[in-house]
Design an enzyme around this catalytic site. Structure first.
Site, PDB file in Angstrom:
ATOM      1  N   CYS A 180       0.672  -1.055   0.032  1.00  0.00           N
ATOM      2  CA  CYS A 180      -0.116   0.015  -0.002  1.00  0.00           C
ATOM      3  C   CYS A 180       0.864   1.310   0.115  1.00  0.00           C
ATOM      4  O   CYS A 180       0.369   2.193  -0.442  1.00  0.00           O
ATOM      5  CB  CYS A 180      -0.766  -0.036   1.240  1.00  0.00           C
ATOM      6  SG  CYS A 180      -1.967  -1.283   0.930  1.00  0.00           S
ATOM      7  N   HIS A 187      -3.220   7.698   1.318  1.00  0.00           N
ATOM      8  CA  HIS A 187      -3.701   6.226   0.903  1.00  0.00           C
ATOM      9  C   HIS A 187      -5.032   6.081   1.457  1.00  0.00           C
ATOM     10  O   HIS A 187      -5.230   6.519   2.566  1.00  0.00           O
ATOM     11  CB  HIS A 187      -2.435   5.208   1.556  1.00  0.00           C
ATOM     12  CG  HIS A 187      -3.078   3.791   1.352  1.00  0.00           C
ATOM     13  ND1 HIS A 187      -3.427   3.609   0.316  1.00  0.00           N
ATOM     14  CD2 HIS A 187      -3.126   2.678   2.162  1.00  0.00           C
ATOM     15  CE1 HIS A 187      -3.791   1.935   0.371  1.00  0.00           C
ATOM     16  NE2 HIS A 187      -3.540   1.917   1.580  1.00  0.00           N
ATOM     17  N   ASN A 215      -9.588   0.119  -1.075  1.00  0.00           N
ATOM     18  CA  ASN A 215      -8.313   0.308  -0.755  1.00  0.00           C
ATOM     19  C   ASN A 215      -7.673  -0.265  -2.028  1.00  0.00           C
ATOM     20  O   ASN A 215      -7.901  -1.679  -2.458  1.00  0.00           O
ATOM     21  CB  ASN A 215      -8.097  -0.482   0.295  1.00  0.00           C
ATOM     22  CG  ASN A 215      -6.365  -0.567   0.504  1.00  0.00           C
ATOM     23  OD1 ASN A 215      -5.540  -0.163  -0.416  1.00  0.00           O
ATOM     24  ND2 ASN A 215      -5.793  -1.085   1.536  1.00  0.00           N
TER      25      ASN A 215
HETATM   26  O1  UT7 Z   1      -3.574  -0.634   3.230  1.00  0.00           O
HETATM   27  C1  UT7 Z   1      -3.266  -1.479   4.042  1.00  0.00           C
HETATM   28  C2  UT7 Z   1      -3.602  -1.071   5.419  1.00  0.00           C
HETATM   29  N1  UT7 Z   1      -4.714  -1.778   5.770  1.00  0.00           N
HETATM   30  C3  UT7 Z   1      -5.426  -1.041   6.910  1.00  0.00           C
HETATM   31  O2  UT7 Z   1      -4.930  -0.068   7.242  1.00  0.00           O
HETATM   32  C4  UT7 Z   1      -6.499  -1.491   7.377  1.00  0.00           C
HETATM   33  C5  UT7 Z   1      -6.486  -1.288   8.714  1.00  0.00           C
HETATM   34  N2  UT7 Z   1      -7.529  -1.960   9.477  1.00  0.00           N
HETATM   35  C6  UT7 Z   1      -8.807  -1.556   9.358  1.00  0.00           C
HETATM   36  O3  UT7 Z   1      -9.181  -0.766   8.575  1.00  0.00           O
HETATM   37  C7  UT7 Z   1      -9.980  -2.113  10.412  1.00  0.00           C
HETATM   38  O4  UT7 Z   1      -9.423  -2.809  11.578  1.00  0.00           O
HETATM   39  C8  UT7 Z   1     -10.697  -2.987   9.897  1.00  0.00           C
HETATM   40  C9  UT7 Z   1     -11.892  -2.222   9.009  1.00  0.00           C
HETATM   41  C10 UT7 Z   1     -10.296  -4.021   8.837  1.00  0.00           C
HETATM   42  C11 UT7 Z   1     -11.716  -3.797  10.696  1.00  0.00           C
HETATM   43  O5  UT7 Z   1     -12.498  -2.687  11.555  1.00  0.00           O
HETATM   44  P1  UT7 Z   1     -12.321  -2.845  13.310  1.00  0.00           P
HETATM   45  O6  UT7 Z   1     -13.265  -1.864  13.684  1.00  0.00           O
HETATM   46  O7  UT7 Z   1     -10.890  -2.875  13.474  1.00  0.00           O
HETATM   47  O8  UT7 Z   1     -13.149  -4.031  13.321  1.00  0.00           O
HETATM   48  P2  UT7 Z   1     -12.677  -5.489  14.000  1.00  0.00           P
HETATM   49  O9  UT7 Z   1     -11.624  -6.244  13.260  1.00  0.00           O
HETATM   50  O10 UT7 Z   1     -12.210  -4.979  15.531  1.00  0.00           O
HETATM   51  O11 UT7 Z   1     -13.897  -6.417  14.216  1.00  0.00           O
HETATM   52  C12 UT7 Z   1     -15.046  -6.026  14.803  1.00  0.00           C
HETATM   53  C13 UT7 Z   1     -16.106  -7.010  14.802  1.00  0.00           C
HETATM   54  C14 UT7 Z   1     -15.536  -8.516  14.722  1.00  0.00           C
HETATM   55  O12 UT7 Z   1     -16.763  -9.276  15.278  1.00  0.00           O
HETATM   56  P3  UT7 Z   1     -16.592  -9.596  16.736  1.00  0.00           P
HETATM   57  O13 UT7 Z   1     -15.362 -10.488  17.129  1.00  0.00           O
HETATM   58  O14 UT7 Z   1     -16.582  -8.488  17.523  1.00  0.00           O
HETATM   59  O15 UT7 Z   1     -17.870 -10.434  17.066  1.00  0.00           O
HETATM   60  C15 UT7 Z   1     -15.493  -8.903  13.120  1.00  0.00           C
HETATM   61  O16 UT7 Z   1     -15.715 -10.296  13.006  1.00  0.00           O
HETATM   62  O17 UT7 Z   1     -16.919  -6.838  13.429  1.00  0.00           O
HETATM   63  C16 UT7 Z   1     -16.389  -8.221  12.615  1.00  0.00           C
HETATM   64  N3  UT7 Z   1     -16.531  -7.886  11.059  1.00  0.00           N
HETATM   65  C17 UT7 Z   1     -17.258  -7.569  10.481  1.00  0.00           C
HETATM   66  N4  UT7 Z   1     -18.752  -7.654  10.492  1.00  0.00           N
HETATM   67  C18 UT7 Z   1     -19.520  -7.329   9.422  1.00  0.00           C
HETATM   68  C19 UT7 Z   1     -15.383  -7.847  10.509  1.00  0.00           C
HETATM   69  N5  UT7 Z   1     -15.401  -7.606   9.214  1.00  0.00           N
HETATM   70  C20 UT7 Z   1     -16.870  -7.567   9.006  1.00  0.00           C
HETATM   71  C21 UT7 Z   1     -17.688  -7.220   7.956  1.00  0.00           C
HETATM   72  N6  UT7 Z   1     -19.191  -7.021   8.178  1.00  0.00           N
HETATM   73  N7  UT7 Z   1     -17.398  -6.943   6.618  1.00  0.00           N
END
Ligand code: UT7
Length: 320
Positions: free
Chosen positions: A114, A247, A277
């Site tokens: 990225c 980005h 992304n």
């Molecule tokens: O370009 C490269 C760099 N990449 C990034 O910068 C990405 C960095 N990370 C992020 O943007 C975020 O961490 C994400 C968008 C990937 C995830 O958001 P988050 O607020 O950190 O959510 P999380 O991973 O803590 O997940 C929260 C909940 C989880 O459920 P439980 O364990 O709390 O029951 C996930 O399983 O959301 C769930 N979840 C979803 N729910 C609905 C994860 N993906 C999804 C989804 N739809 N697509």
């Protein structure tokens, strides 16, 4: 004599097929509301069958050349930032070179995921200032959709395909151009964002695996430092920045960086809502959009920043 690498043209390309968040709801346990709230993403573009990273890079390059008023023959260096090459080797940059009808100079790929475009701009800038070339195409082109597990909701909704390019030309005695770049990596984050395959390990490309929360936390911290440090090095106040061109991984990460800089949202270029992304393509796509819609103008001071797999991150400070 002072030499600067000046951006004299920008171009970009998005595949025709546009996939909205709603298109996931049939096959994945997710929702438009969750994706928008956590990422800011509403849609992404997906390359057609038979449409490759090189094809998209060629279209973006032709548009950048047209904007610069140059012909392919004027280019003597191509740096392609990509993690999704057409083939494991040769460098996809050489395929773009051939498709553009260029046989002089040199072309190579650069892989910083990225952050690829930030690294590629810094690389091209250094080569130009050394006199190794005069006019470069710096391209970010990615078919991230080909690295996705479409059944994994934690990654499938985040990425898209596309390409962006700039023509970078070395000029003397000008205030315009790349003022400086800051590049950082820390391989301790290698497993937090990676593909679970590769030619040397599994002999396959693998698919994207990510510890989202870890990546998010590191991105916010590292980007905050990367933008503050580059301004300090070049003795530039955050009030002097006209545009942040970040980005586009997650709107919440971008908002945190803008807040750190005290920049209002009106000075931040956002494209993630419609493009998701696109890895190394996201900065040149955002830059081209804002140049073409008239927001970014000649002599504006822009700050680009990116964070991603490696971990690799960095920033470029550019007078347009
Ligand atoms: O370009 C490269 C760099 N990449 C990034 O910068 C990405 C960095 N990370 C992020 O943007 C975020 O961490 C994400 C968008 C990937 C995830 O958001 P988050 O607020 O950190 O959510 P999380 O991973 O803590 O997940 C929260 C909940 C989880 O459920 P439980 O364990 O709390 O029951 C996930 O399983 O959301 C769930 N979840 C979803 N729910 C609905 C994860 N993906 C999804 C989804 N739809 N697509």
């Amino acid at each position: 004599m002072t030499f600067r690498s000046v951006i004299i043209g920008t171009g970009s390309y998005l595949p025709e097929k546009r996939m909205t968040n709603h298109d996931f709801s049939q096959d994945l346990e997710t929702s438009h509301e969750w994706i928008v709230e956590r990422t800011g993403i509403c849609a992404r573009h997906i390359a057609a069958i038979g449409e490759y990273t090189s094809d998209m890079g060629v279209i973006a390059s032709k548009r950048a050349l047209e904007a610069a008023g140059l012909l392919p023959q004027d280019i003597d260096m191509i740096v392609l930032a990509t993690s999704t090459p057409d083939h494991t080797f040769p460098a996809t940059a050489t395929r773009i070179q051939a498709k553009l009808g260029i046989s002089d100079g040199f072309a190579f790929d650069q892989a910083a995921v990225c952050s690829g475009f930030v690294f590629a701009l810094a690389t091209a800038d250094a080569y130009l200032k050394q006199g190794m070339a005069k006019t470069a195409l710096v391209i970010g082109s990615e078919t991230m959709s080909r690295l996705l597990d479409w059944k994994d909701r934690s990654t499938a909704v985040l990425f898209g395909d596309g390409a962006g390019a700039v023509v970078l030309q070395v000029q003397e005695q000008t205030d315009r151009g790349i003022i400086g770049s800051l590049l950082r990596t820390d391989g301790k984050g290698y497993n937090d964002l990676h593909t679970d395959g590769g030619p040397s390990t599994t002999q396959t490309t693998g698919i994207i695996k990510m510890h989202g929360r870890e990546v998010f936390r590191n991105a916010v911290n590292c980007l905050g430092e990367a933008v503050e440090e580059i301004l300090k090095i070049h003795n530039i106040s955050q009030n002097d920045i006209d545009w942040l061109v970040p980005h586009q991984a997650n709107k919440r990460i971008i908002d945190a960086t803008a807040k750190k800089l005290g920049l209002p949202d009106a000075k931040v270029i956002h494209t993630g809502d419609d493009q998701a992304n696109t890895s190394a393509a996201s900065i040149p796509l955002a830059l081209d959009k804002a140049v073409r819609d008239g927001r970014i103008k000649k002599n504006d001071l822009i700050l680009c920043e990116a964070f991603g797999g490696g971990f690799a991150w960095g920033s470029n400070l550019i007078r347009m």
